[in-house]
Design a protein around this motif. Structure first.
Motif, short mmCIF file in Angstrom:
data_model
loop_
_atom_site.label_atom_id
_atom_site.label_comp_id
_atom_site.label_asym_id
_atom_site.label_seq_id
_atom_site.Cartn_x
_atom_site.Cartn_y
_atom_site.Cartn_z
N TYR A 158 0.24 -20.03 -9.83
CA TYR A 158 -0.69 -19.45 -10.79
C TYR A 158 0.01 -18.70 -11.92
N ARG A 194 7.74 -7.73 -6.59
CA ARG A 194 7.30 -9.08 -6.17
C ARG A 194 8.44 -9.91 -5.59
N LEU A 244 9.06 -4.72 -2.76
CA LEU A 244 7.62 -5.01 -2.72
C LEU A 244 7.02 -4.85 -4.13
N LYS A 245 7.41 -3.75 -4.78
CA LYS A 245 6.89 -3.45 -6.12
C LYS A 245 7.24 -4.55 -7.11
N GLY A 271 6.38 -12.84 2.99
CA GLY A 271 5.97 -12.46 4.34
C GLY A 271 6.05 -10.95 4.50
N SER A 325 3.50 -17.16 -7.19
CA SER A 325 4.11 -17.17 -8.51
C SER A 325 5.42 -17.96 -8.61
N ALA A 338 0.83 -1.20 0.00
CA ALA A 338 0.00 0.00 0.00
C ALA A 338 0.87 1.26 0.00
N LYS A 344 8.13 -19.27 -3.03
CA LYS A 344 7.02 -18.65 -2.29
C LYS A 344 6.03 -19.71 -1.83
N THR A 366 -1.85 -6.47 -8.29
CA THR A 366 -1.49 -6.50 -9.72
C THR A 366 -1.62 -5.12 -10.35
N PRO A 405 -6.02 -10.51 -2.42
CA PRO A 405 -5.32 -9.23 -2.30
C PRO A 405 -4.63 -8.81 -3.60
N GLY A 423 2.55 -13.19 0.36
CA GLY A 423 2.75 -11.78 0.68
C GLY A 423 2.34 -11.46 2.11
N GLY A 424 2.37 -10.18 2.45
CA GLY A 424 2.10 -9.77 3.83
C GLY A 424 0.74 -10.23 4.34
N VAL A 425 -0.33 -9.81 3.66
CA VAL A 425 -1.66 -10.21 4.14
C VAL A 425 -1.97 -11.65 3.75
N1 LIG Z 1 -8.25 -4.20 2.38
C1 LIG Z 1 -7.39 -3.94 3.35
O1 LIG Z 1 -7.75 -3.55 4.46
C2 LIG Z 1 -5.93 -4.15 3.07
C3 LIG Z 1 -4.99 -4.24 4.12
C4 LIG Z 1 -3.66 -4.49 3.80
C5 LIG Z 1 -3.27 -4.58 2.46
N2 LIG Z 1 -4.21 -4.44 1.48
C6 LIG Z 1 -3.86 -4.55 0.06
O2 LIG Z 1 -3.55 -5.90 -0.23
C7 LIG Z 1 -2.60 -5.96 -1.28
C8 LIG Z 1 -1.43 -6.83 -0.83
O3 LIG Z 1 -0.78 -6.21 0.26
P1 LIG Z 1 0.48 -6.90 0.95
O4 LIG Z 1 0.91 -6.00 2.03
O5 LIG Z 1 0.20 -8.32 1.23
O6 LIG Z 1 1.53 -6.81 -0.26
P2 LIG Z 1 2.77 -7.77 -0.58
O7 LIG Z 1 3.37 -8.25 0.67
O8 LIG Z 1 3.59 -7.03 -1.57
O9 LIG Z 1 2.08 -9.03 -1.30
C9 LIG Z 1 1.39 -8.87 -2.52
C10 LIG Z 1 1.43 -10.19 -3.28
O10 LIG Z 1 0.74 -9.97 -4.50
C11 LIG Z 1 1.31 -10.75 -5.50
N3 LIG Z 1 1.34 -10.00 -6.77
C12 LIG Z 1 0.72 -10.36 -7.90
N4 LIG Z 1 0.94 -9.48 -8.86
C13 LIG Z 1 1.72 -8.52 -8.34
C14 LIG Z 1 2.29 -7.33 -8.87
N5 LIG Z 1 2.10 -6.96 -10.14
N6 LIG Z 1 3.04 -6.57 -8.06
C15 LIG Z 1 3.24 -6.92 -6.78
N7 LIG Z 1 2.72 -8.05 -6.22
C16 LIG Z 1 1.96 -8.84 -7.00
C17 LIG Z 1 2.71 -11.14 -5.06
O11 LIG Z 1 2.77 -12.56 -5.00
P3 LIG Z 1 3.07 -13.45 -6.27
O12 LIG Z 1 4.36 -12.99 -6.85
O13 LIG Z 1 3.15 -14.79 -5.67
O14 LIG Z 1 1.90 -13.27 -7.19
C18 LIG Z 1 2.84 -10.61 -3.63
O15 LIG Z 1 3.27 -11.60 -2.73
C19 LIG Z 1 -2.21 -4.53 -1.61
O16 LIG Z 1 -2.96 -4.10 -2.73
C20 LIG Z 1 -2.63 -3.76 -0.37
O17 LIG Z 1 -2.95 -2.41 -0.65
C21 LIG Z 1 -5.52 -4.24 1.76
#
Ligand SMILES: NC(=O)c1ccc[n+]([C@@H]2O[C@H](COP(=O)([O-])OP(=O)(O)OC[C@H]3O[C@@H](n4cnc5c(N)ncnc54)[C@H](OP(=O)(O)O)[C@@H]3O)[C@@H](O)[C@H]2O)c1
Length: 324
Positions: free
Chosen positions: A191, A314, A311-312, A318, A172, A42, A176, A241, A215, A150-152
């Protein structure tokens, strides 16, 4: 004190580090000397000006912080300088010192590391809120987690397993997926290389999955929605994404399914007591060793841009944290 600042919308390398005056706590506030700050996808969106809730610039990126109280403001009696706490700052956490309202603070129990304390915060509360309150996940149900390392996502895998679900983790890379398995996933789907819909069908037959935790959005949402069981719940958590999917509503009708939005920021603002209870529950689980938040890397303050780029791109599994 030094703070990372977003002055112009842009990529992580557009962030600047500046020397700022030490903040002074106001009424019912404390100043925390930051030991670990949460960063997440985020924040990448926020500094690019692409987050759904835009902040006024300049601001520091980063979410909640863990650290030691440096000073307390008027009216603060429950905490004193030297206390180890985790809380949500008034400004972002990527700074050496942060002001936090007392209402956001919880004590870090003895034996819990600052990095782990911060990693068990909003990522886990989002997933607990999503699975239990919004998705009503039941023991024996099948849970599909997208972006599962990922984090969530990893928090959803760990919590889903503890709630008695059969957990299918999607990610991916094999590395992971291996992590997801260590956190309790029963089944794994790559996937990126496989066909998501075929793989879910292989694992669940014609029945499908009861709850989808999403997410990531983008191209994965449609096959996930089409793979839901009768009466399923599709949890809309985020769009890593970068693409907000459009779901044909006839799928919800045909499956008697619900599409359920999840937003922890909304819960924090509208039902702070509920949010607080979730965080207390999670901290107790961390202290008891029931939860093991995965902190895969820690970056010093001047490498905040590297953390956000990872993060950006991928590259993160965790949680990662900034350790000023
Ligand atoms: N609704 C809420 O309250 C809430 C709370 C927290 C976070 N979020 C949202 O949830 C999403 C994930 O947050 P996070 O903190 O878990 O992020 P993160 O740690 O970066 O994990 C995101 C996961 O998405 C996958 N992914 C697929 N396509 C991607 C791309 N083009 N760029 C980056 N990652 C990609 C990646 O896994 P693979 O490589 O395995 O595909 C990655 O592990 C974000 O959009 C964030 O804003 C929402």
């Amino acid at each position: 004190m030094r703070a990372v600042l977003c002055r112009e919308w842009g990529p992580p390398e557009s962030l600047v580090i500046e020397e700022r005056p030490s903040p002074e706590p106001g009424k019912d506030e404390v100043v925390i000397s930051v030991k670990a700050a949460n960063v997440s996808f985020a924040n990448v969106l926020a500094i690019a000006g692409k987050h759904q809730k835009q902040q006024e610039r300049p601001f520091s990126p980063g979410g909640e912080v863990a650290g030691v109280i440096k000073a307390v403001g008027e009216g603060v009696s429950a905490f004193k300088p030297g206390d180890a706490v985790v809380g949500l700052g008034k400004q972002g956490g990527c700074a050496e010192e942060v002001i936090a309202p007392v209402a956001s603070l919880r004590r870090i129990p003895a034996g819990v590391d600052f990095k782990v304390a911060v990693a068990s915060g909003s990522s886990y509360s989002t997933s607990l809120y999503a699975l239990r309150e919004r998705g009503r996940l039941q023991p024996g149900e099948t849970l599909l987690v997208l972006g599962a390392s990922g984090g969530v996502g990893l928090a959803a895998v760990e919590l889903g397993k503890l709630m008695g679900a059969r957990v299918i983790a999607c990610a991916s890379t094999q590395e992971k997926l291996d992590l997801c398995q260590r956190y309790g996933a029963d089944e794994l789907i790559n996937y990126q290389t496989g066909n998501l819909r075929d793989e879910i069908k292989r694992l669940t037959g014609d029945r499908g999955v009861d709850v989808v935790y999403d997410p990531v959005g983008g191209q994965y949402a449609d096959p996930a929605m089409r793979s839901m069981a009768w009466g399923g719940r599709y949890l809309v958590v985020g769009f890593a994404t970068g693409e907000i999917p459009k779901i044909p509503l006839n799928l919800a009708l045909l499956k008697g399914a619900s599409i359920v939005g999840v937003w922890i920021g909304g819960l924090q603002a509208r039902a702070p007591a509920t949010n607080s209870r979730l965080l207390d529950e999670l901290m107790a689980m961390v202290q008891a060793g029931t939860l093991r938040p995965c902190v895969s890397a820690a970056y010093p303050l001047d490498r905040t841009a590297d953390a956000l780029n990872d993060l950006k791109n991928r590259k993160v599994t965790g949680k990662i944290v900034i350790t000023p």
